[in-house]
Design a protein around this motif. Structure first.
Motif, PDB file in Angstrom:
ATOM      1  N   MET A 318       0.823  -1.194  -0.087  1.00  0.00           N
ATOM      2  CA  MET A 318      -0.010   0.002  -0.083  1.00  0.00           C
ATOM      3  C   MET A 318       0.855   1.277  -0.027  1.00  0.00           C
ATOM      4  N   GLU A 319       1.943   1.318   0.977  1.00  0.00           N
ATOM      5  CA  GLU A 319       2.760   2.340   0.925  1.00  0.00           C
ATOM      6  C   GLU A 319       3.281   2.877  -0.319  1.00  0.00           C
ATOM      7  N   GLU A 320       3.970   1.884  -1.060  1.00  0.00           N
ATOM      8  CA  GLU A 320       4.464   2.040  -2.176  1.00  0.00           C
ATOM      9  C   GLU A 320       3.449   2.543  -3.359  1.00  0.00           C
ATOM     10  N   PHE A 321       2.277   2.077  -3.305  1.00  0.00           N
ATOM     11  CA  PHE A 321       1.429   2.228  -4.421  1.00  0.00           C
ATOM     12  C   PHE A 321       0.834   3.660  -4.184  1.00  0.00           C
ATOM     13  N   LEU A 322       0.409   3.964  -2.833  1.00  0.00           N
ATOM     14  CA  LEU A 322      -0.110   5.423  -2.604  1.00  0.00           C
ATOM     15  C   LEU A 322       0.739   6.426  -2.697  1.00  0.00           C
ATOM     16  N   ALA A 323       2.118   6.026  -2.866  1.00  0.00           N
ATOM     17  CA  ALA A 323       3.451   7.213  -3.187  1.00  0.00           C
ATOM     18  C   ALA A 323       3.239   7.374  -4.821  1.00  0.00           C
ATOM     19  N   LYS A 324       2.556   6.702  -5.557  1.00  0.00           N
ATOM     20  CA  LYS A 324       2.548   7.096  -6.913  1.00  0.00           C
ATOM     21  C   LYS A 324       1.690   8.183  -7.154  1.00  0.00           C
ATOM     22  N   GLU A 325       1.893   8.794  -8.392  1.00  0.00           N
ATOM     23  CA  GLU A 325       1.185   9.837  -8.890  1.00  0.00           C
ATOM     24  C   GLU A 325      -0.272   9.136  -9.457  1.00  0.00           C
ATOM     25  N   GLN A 326      -1.267   9.746  -9.549  1.00  0.00           N
ATOM     26  CA  GLN A 326      -2.427   9.429 -10.183  1.00  0.00           C
ATOM     27  C   GLN A 326      -3.051   8.295  -9.747  1.00  0.00           C
ATOM     28  N   VAL A 327      -3.009   7.973  -8.523  1.00  0.00           N
ATOM     29  CA  VAL A 327      -3.758   6.933  -7.922  1.00  0.00           C
ATOM     30  C   VAL A 327      -4.939   7.143  -6.724  1.00  0.00           C
ATOM     31  N   GLN A 328      -5.886   6.310  -6.672  1.00  0.00           N
ATOM     32  CA  GLN A 328      -6.948   6.630  -5.574  1.00  0.00           C
ATOM     33  C   GLN A 328      -7.235   5.177  -5.254  1.00  0.00           C
ATOM     34  N   VAL A 329      -7.543   5.087  -3.952  1.00  0.00           N
ATOM     35  CA  VAL A 329      -8.088   3.935  -3.559  1.00  0.00           C
ATOM     36  C   VAL A 329      -9.461   4.161  -2.693  1.00  0.00           C
ATOM     37  N   VAL A 330     -10.684   3.495  -2.569  1.00  0.00           N
ATOM     38  CA  VAL A 330     -11.675   3.702  -1.876  1.00  0.00           C
ATOM     39  C   VAL A 330     -11.937   2.228  -1.303  1.00  0.00           C
ATOM     40  N   VAL A 331     -12.051   2.290   0.166  1.00  0.00           N
ATOM     41  CA  VAL A 331     -12.245   1.054   0.720  1.00  0.00           C
ATOM     42  C   VAL A 331     -13.297   1.161   1.657  1.00  0.00           C
ATOM     43  N   LEU A 332     -14.187   0.017   1.679  1.00  0.00           N
ATOM     44  CA  LEU A 332     -15.476  -0.160   2.588  1.00  0.00           C
ATOM     45  C   LEU A 332     -15.569  -1.399   3.092  1.00  0.00           C
ATOM     46  N   GLY A 333     -15.317  -1.379   4.386  1.00  0.00           N
ATOM     47  CA  GLY A 333     -15.628  -2.898   4.961  1.00  0.00           C
ATOM     48  C   GLY A 333     -15.255  -2.591   6.416  1.00  0.00           C
ATOM     49  N   THR A 334     -15.679  -3.748   7.363  1.00  0.00           N
ATOM     50  CA  THR A 334     -15.563  -3.960   8.418  1.00  0.00           C
ATOM     51  C   THR A 334     -14.934  -5.420   8.977  1.00  0.00           C
ATOM     52  N   GLY A 335     -14.432  -5.457  10.476  1.00  0.00           N
ATOM     53  CA  GLY A 335     -13.906  -6.868  10.246  1.00  0.00           C
ATOM     54  C   GLY A 335     -12.885  -6.806  11.592  1.00  0.00           C
TER      55      GLY A 335
END
Ligand code: ADP
Ligand code: GLC
Length: 482
Positions: A318-335
């Motif tokens: 995740m860390e590496e991915f989020l450091a990139k330009e032009q990316v977004q992540v939307v997460v929904l969940g519980t557990g």
């Protein structure tokens, strides 16, 4: 007309914790109703929404003999989408804020439920040809039927099918306590019966004593017969392999339809998917407090936060991915808390890149399916998986690990032949997953036409219940001939 009774611990719209509820709440609708009268029986949980509790009409009440005790059971009924549902009421067993509690409580709760269901049949005037049981919570039904109820006339002809939705959960508990609660005869508690590794095992009961066993994809049917995937029951499943069938799940094409879905702002079909998805994506970005950008590669996730779903791989990259330009992540969940915290940490660190909602929401889930570009589901194991099917139906590219139903339903993209409906990788390895994720992103960024064609191929697949319902009908016919 054949009478079929589904027995389950959850079903939409009444109560849901996972895909089991989607299956038991939608599959009954798709049988040929001229030939099959399919009804469903569930526990009446205190945690069911008030609007549903208010619909229930009383049918009958009686006492269930459970070991040396007698316990009250009320039967209520309601209709949903034309299907007749029954509910077993007992305020002691079905209290609490969630359907499931501690295992020592649940084994008694579902022993009671199983016996109450069998006792109810005579009382409600619906003596089924087949009882179709789902998951460990109903595993004792074939056992009680075979060992106790078949001695009585109206029960003699009843056949049972046991469906495994997740072999990880087996309902294992101490032998003496289950003996005491159930009052089942001694020979049930042996290696030939429900004993497994020194404990009693409800799921094993379902496998051993039913007339046929199904699971929710062909690959998973193979996997659970191996030591790696069998969770200790592979030997039993190999022994009973002659009556084990893999039938892939479908999704409810009425509930999950981007053309009519009331949860999404812009409706679409494969013909206008591109323009409309773009608008849904903007709404999703707005609702998630992320910068509105049509070109940013947006990954969605809607999931129970369980180790089953591959979050350990995500934690690694995740860390590496989020450091990139032009990316977004939307997460929904519980557990599980460790995963919730992991996502919250990233959401705090990269507020412009990742939005996390801990909780359960149909509304938010549908907007993610409709607005994301890709849907990430790198499961460690996955009996079938419905989320990837919903994603494809909504023109969202699934990125999955090749396991169980994910392997059977997502065809990997082939850049040479321009075939495939998503992206997949084989090993449970963060590096492999990251490479596949980047290749998906690269296609999205540099070959829009090929990307769009892939989405349309996914939308044009048939993930409705129609094919699988025929397989169940065939199995019902065969089981009745035994
Ligand atoms: P599982 O049953 O193992 O959780 P499936 O993919 O078979 O996985 O089914 C999950 C179902 O639950 C899908 O319909 C998915 O959209 C839904 N779901 C999971 N988590 C949430 C959530 N937090 N909010 C809304 N829907 C959810
Ligand atoms: C289980 C499995 C999931 C499957 C669902 C419905 O929850 O984890 O893979 O889709 O049951 O069968």
């Amino acid at each position: 007309m054949k009478k079929i009774l589904f027995v389950s611990s959850e079903a939409v719209p009444f109560i849901k914790t996972g895909g089991l509820a989607d299956v038991t709440g939608s599959l009954p609708k798709y049988f040929n109703h001229k030939k099959y009268d399919v009804r469903v029986i569930l526990p009446k949980y205190a945690c069911m929404e008030e609007q549903f509790k208010q619909q229930l009409e009383p049918v009958t009440e009686f006492y269930v003999e459970l070991g040396w005790r007698k316990q009250y059971a009320g039967i209520l009924k309601a209709k949903a989408d034309g299907i007749q549902y029954y509910f077993v009421d007992n305020e002691f067993y079905f209290a609490g804020s969630r359907p499931y509690g501690e295992i020592y409580q649940d084994v008694e709760k579902f022993a009671f439920f199983s016996k109450a269901v069998l006792d109810a049949l005579e009382n409600i005037g619906f003596l089924p040809d087949i009882i179709h049981c789902h998951d460990w919570q109903t595993g004792l039904i074939p056992v009680f039927l075979e060992k106790v109820y078949k001695k009585r006339d109206p029960y003699k002809q009843i056949r049972t099918i046991f469906s495994i939705h997740n072999i990880r959960f087996q309902g294992r508990w101490k032998l003496p306590e289950v003996k005491d609660v159930t009052g089942l005869p001694e020979d049930v508690f042996t290696a030939e019966g429900i004993e497994s590794y020194g404990e009693s095992n409800y799921l094993k009961g379902g496998i051993v004593y039913s007339d046929a066993v199904t699971t929710v994809s062909k690959s998973y049917a193979m996997e659970i017969m191996t030591q790696q995937g069998g969770e200790g029951l592979d030997g039993v499943l190999r022994r009973y392999g002659f009556k084990l069938f893999g039938i892939v799940n479908g999704i409810d094409y009425e509930a999950f339809n981007p053309q009519t879905d009331a949860y999404i702002p812009f409706h679409y079909t494969a013909k206008n998917v591109l323009a409309q998805k773009k608008k849904n994506k903007q709404k999703l970005q707005e609702a998630s407090n992320l910068p509105k950008s049509g070109d940013t590669f947006l990954i969605g996730m809607v999931s129970r936060m369980s180790f089953q779903k591959g979050f350990d791989l995500i934690a690694c990259m995740m860390e590496e991915f989020l450091a990139k330009e032009q990316v977004q992540v939307v997460v929904l969940g519980t557990g599980e808390e460790r995963y919730e915290q992991m996502f919250c940490y990233f959401a705090e660190k990269y507020p412009d890149k990742i939005s996390v909602k801990i909780g359960y929401s149909e509304q938010d889930a549908h907007l993610i399916y409709a607005g994301a570009d890709a849907f990430l589901m790198p499961s460690l194991f996955e009996p079938c998986g419905l989320s990837q099917l919903i994603a494809m139906r909504y023109g969202t590219a699934p990125i999955v690990r090749e396991t169980g139903g994910l392997k059977d339903t997502v065809e990997p993209y082939n850049k040479f032949t321009q075939e495939g409906t998503g992206f997949s990788f084989a090993n449970f390895d963060a590096k492999e997953m990251t490479e596949i994720l980047y290749s998906a992103m690269d296609l999205y960024n540099t070959q829009k036409r090929n990307w769009n064609d892939l989405l349309i191929r996914g939308m044009n697949q048939d993930f409705s219940w129609s094919g699988s319902v025929e397989e169940y009908e065939k199995l019902y016919e065969n089981v009745c001939r035994i």
